[in-house]
Design an enzyme around this catalytic site. Sequence first.
Site, PDB file in Angstrom:
ATOM      1  N   ARG A 120       0.857  -1.182   0.000  1.00  0.00           N
ATOM      2  CA  ARG A 120       0.000   0.000   0.000  1.00  0.00           C
ATOM      3  C   ARG A 120       0.897   1.237   0.000  1.00  0.00           C
ATOM      4  NH1 ARG A 120      -3.438  -2.740  -1.591  1.00  0.00           N
ATOM      5  NH2 ARG A 120      -5.493  -3.187  -0.715  1.00  0.00           N
ATOM      6  N   GLU A 171      -2.581   7.398  -5.110  1.00  0.00           N
ATOM      7  CA  GLU A 171      -2.960   6.735  -6.371  1.00  0.00           C
ATOM      8  C   GLU A 171      -4.442   6.862  -6.704  1.00  0.00           C
ATOM      9  OE1 GLU A 171      -1.861   2.620  -5.223  1.00  0.00           O
ATOM     10  OE2 GLU A 171      -3.981   2.105  -5.446  1.00  0.00           O
ATOM     11  N   HIS A 203      -0.825  -0.408  -9.769  1.00  0.00           N
ATOM     12  CA  HIS A 203      -1.594  -1.340  -8.926  1.00  0.00           C
ATOM     13  C   HIS A 203      -2.091  -2.531  -9.747  1.00  0.00           C
ATOM     14  CE1 HIS A 203      -3.661  -1.304  -4.781  1.00  0.00           C
ATOM     15  NE2 HIS A 203      -3.566  -2.549  -5.206  1.00  0.00           N
TER      16      HIS A 203
HETATM   17  P1  NAD Z   1      -1.646 -10.974   5.185  1.00  0.00           P
HETATM   18  O1  NAD Z   1      -2.629 -10.423   6.154  1.00  0.00           O
HETATM   19  O2  NAD Z   1      -1.708 -12.409   4.820  1.00  0.00           O
HETATM   20  O3  NAD Z   1      -0.147 -10.686   5.706  1.00  0.00           O
HETATM   21  C1  NAD Z   1       0.249  -9.471   6.264  1.00  0.00           C
HETATM   22  C2  NAD Z   1       1.389  -9.783   7.218  1.00  0.00           C
HETATM   23  O4  NAD Z   1       1.916  -8.550   7.680  1.00  0.00           O
HETATM   24  C3  NAD Z   1       0.947 -10.595   8.445  1.00  0.00           C
HETATM   25  O5  NAD Z   1       1.774 -11.736   8.597  1.00  0.00           O
HETATM   26  C4  NAD Z   1       1.137  -9.619   9.605  1.00  0.00           C
HETATM   27  O6  NAD Z   1       1.513 -10.256  10.821  1.00  0.00           O
HETATM   28  C5  NAD Z   1       2.249  -8.741   9.051  1.00  0.00           C
HETATM   29  N1  NAD Z   1       2.387  -7.455   9.732  1.00  0.00           N
HETATM   30  C6  NAD Z   1       1.439  -6.710  10.327  1.00  0.00           C
HETATM   31  N2  NAD Z   1       1.997  -5.600  10.841  1.00  0.00           N
HETATM   32  C7  NAD Z   1       3.321  -5.666  10.561  1.00  0.00           C
HETATM   33  C8  NAD Z   1       4.432  -4.827  10.855  1.00  0.00           C
HETATM   34  N3  NAD Z   1       4.282  -3.689  11.538  1.00  0.00           N
HETATM   35  N4  NAD Z   1       5.652  -5.201  10.419  1.00  0.00           N
HETATM   36  C9  NAD Z   1       5.822  -6.366   9.742  1.00  0.00           C
HETATM   37  N5  NAD Z   1       4.810  -7.196   9.439  1.00  0.00           N
HETATM   38  C10 NAD Z   1       3.580  -6.849   9.854  1.00  0.00           C
HETATM   39  O7  NAD Z   1      -1.767 -10.039   3.888  1.00  0.00           O
HETATM   40  P2  NAD Z   1      -1.315 -10.413   2.406  1.00  0.00           P
HETATM   41  O8  NAD Z   1      -2.427 -11.120   1.710  1.00  0.00           O
HETATM   42  O9  NAD Z   1       0.030 -11.016   2.428  1.00  0.00           O
HETATM   43  O10 NAD Z   1      -1.246  -8.955   1.767  1.00  0.00           O
HETATM   44  C11 NAD Z   1      -0.302  -8.009   2.234  1.00  0.00           C
HETATM   45  C12 NAD Z   1      -0.685  -6.644   1.713  1.00  0.00           C
HETATM   46  O11 NAD Z   1      -0.536  -6.638   0.283  1.00  0.00           O
HETATM   47  C13 NAD Z   1      -2.167  -6.293   1.931  1.00  0.00           C
HETATM   48  O12 NAD Z   1      -2.333  -5.644   3.189  1.00  0.00           O
HETATM   49  C14 NAD Z   1      -2.486  -5.396   0.791  1.00  0.00           C
HETATM   50  O13 NAD Z   1      -2.379  -4.058   1.241  1.00  0.00           O
HETATM   51  C15 NAD Z   1      -1.406  -5.657  -0.249  1.00  0.00           C
HETATM   52  N6  NAD Z   1      -1.923  -6.166  -1.529  1.00  0.00           N
HETATM   53  C16 NAD Z   1      -1.552  -5.539  -2.664  1.00  0.00           C
HETATM   54  C17 NAD Z   1      -2.007  -6.010  -3.890  1.00  0.00           C
HETATM   55  C18 NAD Z   1      -1.608  -5.375  -5.203  1.00  0.00           C
HETATM   56  O14 NAD Z   1      -2.243  -5.645  -6.231  1.00  0.00           O
HETATM   57  N7  NAD Z   1      -0.580  -4.538  -5.240  1.00  0.00           N
HETATM   58  C19 NAD Z   1      -2.845  -7.116  -3.926  1.00  0.00           C
HETATM   59  C20 NAD Z   1      -3.175  -7.751  -2.721  1.00  0.00           C
HETATM   60  C21 NAD Z   1      -2.713  -7.267  -1.518  1.00  0.00           C
END
Ligand code: NAD
Length: 330
Positions: free
Chosen positions: A234, A263, A295
């Site tokens: 994000r 964005e 994105h």
């Molecule tokens: P997820 O919930 O499976 O994993 C997120 C991880 O981040 C968890 O393991 C959590 O413990 C960890 N976390 C939380 N706070 C943290 C911190 N301060 N420091 C380090 N780690 C921390 O989520 P995911 O499915 O892996 O997705 C991750 C992110 O990717 C989503 O939040 C979303 O914003 C983004 N995303 C982007 C796209 C894209 O098209 N660019 C698509 C899907 C998701």
Amino acid sequence: MRVAAFSTKAYDREFLLRASAGTPIEWCWFEVQLEADTARLAEGAVAVNCFVNDRLDARTLAILSGLGVRLVTLRCAGFNGVDLVAAARLHMPVVRVPEYSPHAVAEHTLGLILALNRRLPRAFNRVRDGNFSLEGLLGFDLFGRTAGVIGTGHIGRCVAEILLGFGCHVLAHDPHPDAPLMGRGVRYVAIDDLLSSSDIITLHCPLTPATHHLINQASIARLRPGVMLINTSRGGLIDTSAVITALKTGHIGHLGLDVYEEEGSLFFDDHSGTIINDDVFTRLLTFPNVVITAHQAFFTANALEAIASQTVRNLLHLERGEPLEAVVTA
Ligand code: NAD
């Protein structure tokens, strides 16, 4: 059941229509983003369906609730655009698609790393122009380099596994370490150690008040000179102005972005015939060592199919009075 779907493109409609064929779901498609000014379009709908840049703040949610909307369904994993406290106060559950294709985002992340390292956009343009010089295209072997993965949930875990496959030393930081990853050689370290020891840093944690501007002037000062920074999570995880300052001095050597803090007014639409007024974004475009995609990391057919089928499942739970899945809470 009538569902108002916001920020929809032709590809969203195609996949959602296919997934909902034969169900009682009746879609109302809107290209506009959901925000307070557009919320009244949801009149007559029992649920709204939203995407990453829709703004479901307290005002928007109150308008939706007043219209009789009972459920917010997200076509994405991230839920930073929803005021969850306000939604709870209005007894309006919010459901998301927690995992649709972590591989899609992880593979795009590697695409950015390789494009930056081997300067593929420049090389592509040069060869098309009949310029076969290699000056300025020097890369480095990923094998043996140290990569830091911040957040090892669904996506970060896949990224770590791919990086291990390249022969990288993988460091990770996450409040919930993943035991199988540790078994495969990933080393969990404190955030400061990850920042100061990595040649490549890639962000996969959610955007929350605690992670907002995780990469800022102070954390950039800890980075290795010439580090490669990748953000497919994000935009708000990065203080873009601080990153631009570090790109100008060379302290950040490569920047790959699939997301950008502002964005919402740019991405997913064609602005090629207009003037882009965001001077921070246009400054980023001037660097030869910055690659930005709009994105699109999630954008594979596999992911769109999975998003559509989970979204339809989420909506049918409401229709049938069944317990909701994938509910997001504050
Ligand atoms: P997820 O919930 O499976 O994993 C997120 C991880 O981040 C968890 O393991 C959590 O413990 C960890 N976390 C939380 N706070 C943290 C911190 N301060 N420091 C380090 N780690 C921390 O989520 P995911 O499915 O892996 O997705 C991750 C992110 O990717 C989503 O939040 C979303 O914003 C983004 N995303 C982007 C796209 C894209 O098209 N660019 C698509 C899907 C998701």
